[in-house]
Design an enzyme around this catalytic site. Structure first.
Site, PDB file in Angstrom:
ATOM      1  N   GLY A   1       0.657  -1.228   0.002  1.00 30.22           N
ATOM      2  CA  GLY A   1      -0.018   0.074   0.381  1.00 30.22           C
ATOM      3  C   GLY A   1       0.827   0.964   0.213  1.00 30.22           C
ATOM      4  N   ARG A   2       0.014   2.625  -0.020  1.00 32.23           N
ATOM      5  CA  ARG A   2       0.634   3.509   0.021  1.00 32.23           C
ATOM      6  C   ARG A   2       1.739   4.184  -0.649  1.00 32.23           C
ATOM      7  NH1 ARG A   2      -0.036   6.415   6.050  1.00 32.23           N
ATOM      8  NH2 ARG A   2      -1.953   6.428   5.711  1.00 32.23           N
ATOM      9  N   SER A   3       2.153   3.830  -2.119  1.00 37.47           N
ATOM     10  CA  SER A   3       3.442   4.115  -3.133  1.00 37.47           C
ATOM     11  C   SER A   3       3.348   4.582  -4.199  1.00 37.47           C
ATOM     12  CB  SER A   3       3.787   2.118  -3.203  1.00 37.47           C
ATOM     13  OG  SER A   3       3.295   1.480  -3.800  1.00 37.47           O
TER      14      SER A   3
END
Length: 378
Positions: free
Chosen positions: A253-255
């Site tokens: 996530g969060r990439s």
């Protein structure tokens, strides 16, 4: 024998002195000079490194070895929490600023022991170039903080590793907040407790993130599967961010996560192998993605998209880019990945008059980025 020794030493000095900034920043941070023509310095201790980075002088700082901060500030044992369970592959959380108490009150309490050095990065002041020599420049156990008005900074060809990887809130690799003209290039990050790169809620203005290897392989993760969740978080109040040529590997996530008031040009990056999502776009996140490769990324962008997104969907639609970026946007490439098709155009005018990175076809990215991104590949 004495003469041979002197010659060997002289050869080492000559080799070290040859280290200098390679290339120039593209995109929003174009024109950054860092320490400029300052005489290079070669720290030999962690204290010297901290001093050079944190003083008011323009500096070129060359790393020729590993600077291991582990244990330099002691450890803390305290009560934390286990929001994702207590299985051996799950990250635990430090109760930083009462995070467990306020946001995870139902999570089991656990004992956590973490290294204090990792929780706050080294302060980097203005007009600095931090460069690695070959593949030898490593900062272990502590990250970097470019904050409080710092500007004109180049970080190139180093690795930042092993910052309390078991613990959320254990520390970030690179923090930028209230800054301007920052270039992060050919950096490798690995085994980080929290974010590999975070731009905080204050304005970080003009930032270029290029040719880096963000390695999400970890023994501990918030998704308990060896894929690091906390990748790249762009949350500034007035940020222009160019991401080009980066290899973003093995995240869940969060990439990146993009919000606040952030204009992101994501161009010619390679995302490979995700157990979750790549992009998360919140309110105030404006993302143009072109010429990228997504390989084995089931969810390229998490739903819903609360900001705006232009995915460069086809050659006809992409012609609109010419007016604002000076070129027709490049389509993205996909292999065993999910869908990525949205064409919000209302924000593209924000690129007008800015320094824009060039874009190659995704076929070039597929063959070049994995072998050229990160430390030692400059």
């Amino acid at each position: 024998m004495k003469y041979q020794g002197l010659l060997a030493i002289a050869g080492c000095i000559a080799s070290a002195s040859a280290v200098s900034v390679s290339g120039a920043a593209e995109g929003f941070a174009k024109g950054v000079t860092g320490g400029g023509s300052a005489t290079a310095v070669y720290p030999s201790t962690t204290a010297e490194l901290v001093s050079y980075l944190g003083d008011s002088e323009a500096r070129v700082i060359v790393l020729t070895k590993t600077f291991d901060f582990t244990g330099t500030e002691g450890t803390t044992t305290a009560t934390g929490c286990a929001p994702w369970g207590t299985a051996s592959a799950c990250q635990l959380a430090i109760n930083q600023n009462d995070w467990c108490t306020n946001y995870e009150p139902d999570a089991p309490s656990v004992s956590v022991t973490y290294d204090n050095a990792g929780t706050l990065g080294i302060t980097v002041k203005s007009n600095k170039s931090l460069l690695g020599s070959g593949s030898s420049g490593v900062i272990k156990g502590k990250g970097l903080r470019i904050v409080s008005g710092a500007s004109n900074i180049i970080i190139q060809n180093i690795a930042i590793t092993d910052i309390n990887p078991k613990y959320v809130w254990g520390g970030d690799a690179i923090t930028i907040n209230n800054a301007d003209m920052v270039w992060i290039d050919h950096v490798t990050t690995a085994r980080i407790g929290r974010q590999h790169l975070v731009l905080g809620t204050s304005a970080s203005n003009r930032v270029t993130i290029s040719n880096n290897y963000f390695n999400g392989v970890s023994s501990y993760s918030a998704t308990c599967d060896g894929y690091h969740y906390w990748g790249i978080y762009l949350d500034g109040s007035n940020d222009l961010v160019t991401m080009k040529g980066n290899y973003i590997y093995h995240f869940s996530g969060r990439s990146p996560k993009v919000q606040g008031n952030t204009l992101l040009h994501a161009v010619n990056n390679y995302w490979y192998d995700s157990s979750g999502h790549a992009f998360e776009i919140g309110s105030g996140g404006y993302v143009l993605a072109e010429g990228n490769v997504f390989q084995n990324i089931d969810t390229i962008v998490e739903s819903p998209v609360d900001g705006q997104l232009f995915t460069s969907p086809d050659s006809t639609t992409n012609k609109v880019c010419s007016t604002y970026l000076g070129h027709v946007c490049q389509v993205n490439g996909f292999g065993s990945s999910g869908t990525f098709s949205q064409a919000d155009t209302g924000f593209l005018s924000n690129f007008a008059g800015k320094n824009i990175a060039s874009a190659s076809a995704y076929t070039v990215v597929q063959s070049s980025v994995p072998s050229s991104a990160g430390q030692g590949k400059i």
